[in-house]
Design a protein around this motif. Structure first.
Motif, mmCIF file in Angstrom:
data_model
loop_
_atom_site.group_PDB
_atom_site.id
_atom_site.type_symbol
_atom_site.label_atom_id
_atom_site.label_comp_id
_atom_site.label_asym_id
_atom_site.label_seq_id
_atom_site.Cartn_x
_atom_site.Cartn_y
_atom_site.Cartn_z
ATOM 1 N N VAL A 151 -5.117 -5.960 -19.216
ATOM 2 C CA VAL A 151 -3.854 -6.672 -19.769
ATOM 3 C C VAL A 151 -2.824 -5.924 -19.329
ATOM 4 O O VAL A 151 -2.944 -4.410 -19.460
ATOM 5 N N VAL A 152 -1.450 -6.385 -18.938
ATOM 6 C CA VAL A 152 -0.500 -5.549 -18.631
ATOM 7 C C VAL A 152 0.525 -5.587 -19.730
ATOM 8 O O VAL A 152 0.793 -6.524 -20.583
ATOM 9 N N LEU A 153 0.650 -4.223 -20.422
ATOM 10 C CA LEU A 153 1.505 -3.954 -21.491
ATOM 11 C C LEU A 153 2.885 -3.715 -21.016
ATOM 12 O O LEU A 153 2.959 -2.582 -20.255
ATOM 13 N N ASP A 154 3.864 -3.930 -21.740
ATOM 14 C CA ASP A 154 5.286 -3.570 -21.619
ATOM 15 C C ASP A 154 5.651 -2.968 -23.017
ATOM 16 O O ASP A 154 5.889 -3.431 -23.720
ATOM 17 N N ASP A 155 5.541 -1.469 -22.790
ATOM 18 C CA ASP A 155 5.483 -1.021 -24.312
ATOM 19 C C ASP A 155 4.292 -1.377 -25.028
ATOM 20 O O ASP A 155 3.222 -1.364 -24.316
ATOM 21 N N ASP A 156 4.432 -2.142 -26.035
ATOM 22 C CA ASP A 156 3.026 -2.647 -26.729
ATOM 23 C C ASP A 156 3.260 -4.305 -26.574
ATOM 24 O O ASP A 156 2.317 -4.815 -27.194
ATOM 25 N N GLU A 157 4.034 -4.867 -26.020
ATOM 26 C CA GLU A 157 3.811 -6.280 -25.659
ATOM 27 C C GLU A 157 3.264 -6.621 -24.600
ATOM 28 O O GLU A 157 3.382 -6.219 -23.346
ATOM 29 N N VAL A 158 2.202 -7.722 -24.708
ATOM 30 C CA VAL A 158 1.213 -8.386 -23.734
ATOM 31 C C VAL A 158 2.332 -9.082 -22.796
ATOM 32 O O VAL A 158 3.064 -9.898 -23.118
ATOM 33 N N VAL A 159 2.488 -8.948 -21.446
ATOM 34 C CA VAL A 159 3.094 -9.467 -20.617
ATOM 35 C C VAL A 159 2.420 -10.076 -19.386
ATOM 36 O O VAL A 159 2.892 -10.769 -18.611
ATOM 37 N N GLY A 160 1.157 -9.747 -19.325
ATOM 38 C CA GLY A 160 0.460 -10.259 -18.238
ATOM 39 C C GLY A 160 -1.032 -9.953 -18.513
ATOM 40 O O GLY A 160 -1.565 -9.158 -19.189
ATOM 41 N N PHE A 161 -2.000 -10.782 -17.705
ATOM 42 C CA PHE A 161 -3.272 -10.765 -17.549
ATOM 43 C C PHE A 161 -3.971 -10.509 -16.079
ATOM 44 O O PHE A 161 -3.501 -11.126 -15.110
ATOM 45 N N LEU A 162 -4.914 -9.628 -15.809
ATOM 46 C CA LEU A 162 -5.360 -9.837 -14.406
ATOM 47 C C LEU A 162 -7.028 -9.722 -14.523
ATOM 48 O O LEU A 162 -7.455 -8.736 -15.397
ATOM 49 N N SER A 163 -7.636 -10.570 -13.633
ATOM 50 C CA SER A 163 -9.032 -10.562 -13.735
ATOM 51 C C SER A 163 -9.439 -10.499 -12.339
ATOM 52 O O SER A 163 -9.268 -11.137 -11.491
ATOM 53 N N ALA A 164 -10.481 -9.533 -12.072
ATOM 54 C CA ALA A 164 -11.022 -9.161 -10.794
ATOM 55 C C ALA A 164 -12.488 -8.991 -10.970
ATOM 56 O O ALA A 164 -12.948 -8.873 -12.077
ATOM 57 N N ASN A 165 -13.046 -8.835 -9.805
ATOM 58 C CA ASN A 165 -14.614 -8.614 -9.903
ATOM 59 C C ASN A 165 -14.654 -7.703 -8.574
ATOM 60 O O ASN A 165 -14.032 -7.873 -7.387
ATOM 61 N N PHE A 166 -15.614 -6.550 -8.781
ATOM 62 C CA PHE A 166 -16.046 -5.848 -7.654
ATOM 63 C C PHE A 166 -17.512 -5.676 -7.648
ATOM 64 O O PHE A 166 -18.226 -5.311 -8.495
ATOM 65 N N ASP A 167 -18.216 -6.298 -6.720
ATOM 66 C CA ASP A 167 -19.733 -6.573 -6.615
ATOM 67 C C ASP A 167 -19.886 -6.509 -5.177
ATOM 68 O O ASP A 167 -19.974 -7.526 -4.395
ATOM 69 N N PRO A 168 -20.494 -5.167 -4.608
ATOM 70 C CA PRO A 168 -20.666 -5.155 -3.340
ATOM 71 C C PRO A 168 -21.936 -5.948 -2.918
ATOM 72 O O PRO A 168 -22.106 -6.133 -1.556
#
Length: 155
Positions: free
Chosen positions: A51-68
């Motif tokens: 989750v991306v926070l600007d100070d303590d406010e949620v401003v974004g979300f990122l979902s990724a996967n790392f599976d070799p």
């Protein structure tokens, strides 16, 4: 922007992530947030959700996967989802999130990150191209497979 930072998705941030708004037309290019969150349950060992926070406010979300060991190469180091709240778009939050993702990929030994998206306006293609993702192919469903190398960040 005060101070952007990434934190793990948690019970304290999940409601705010689910309630982020989109600009008109963006919903056509984005599956429900719950699909991205489900990845943690399905594959907790390889899923990376922040989750991306600007100070303590949620401003974004990122979902990724790392599976070799993923059977398809374009799923081994992949950005599944990125969204920034409609009112916060255009402030560099998406760039910040992708740069942190590339750092994470590099730390895990990956030299690139892939993304899959539908081409078209007002979709994410322009953003991904601006971030250095170049089309390298197409999925069996007709989505663009884009790839950015960690050298974009670590030149």
């Amino acid at each position: 922007m005060s101070e952007l930072r990434l934190v793990e998705l948690s019970p304290a941030t999940i409601d705010a992530v689910n309630n982020m708004s989109l600009k008109p037309g963006q919903e056509d290019f984005l599956s429900p947030v719950s699909y991205g969150i489900a990845a943690t349950v399905v594959n907790p060992r390889t899923s990376w959700q922040r989750v991306v926070l600007d100070d303590d406010e949620v401003v974004g979300f990122l979902s990724a996967n790392f599976d070799p060991e993923a059977p398809r190469e374009h799923f081994r180091s992949v950005l599944w989802r990125i969204n920034v709240d409609a009112g916060d778009q255009g402030r560099g939050i998406g760039r910040f999130a992708v740069e942190r993702l590339l750092e994470e990929a590099h730390q895990r030994g990956f030299d690139h990150v892939n993304v899959m998206y539908e081409a078209g306006e007002p979709g994410p293609e322009a953003f991904f191209r601006h971030m250095g993702f170049e089309p390298i192919g197409e999925t069996e469903y007709g989505e663009v497979i884009g790839q950015v190398t960690s050298s974009v960040l670590h030149g």
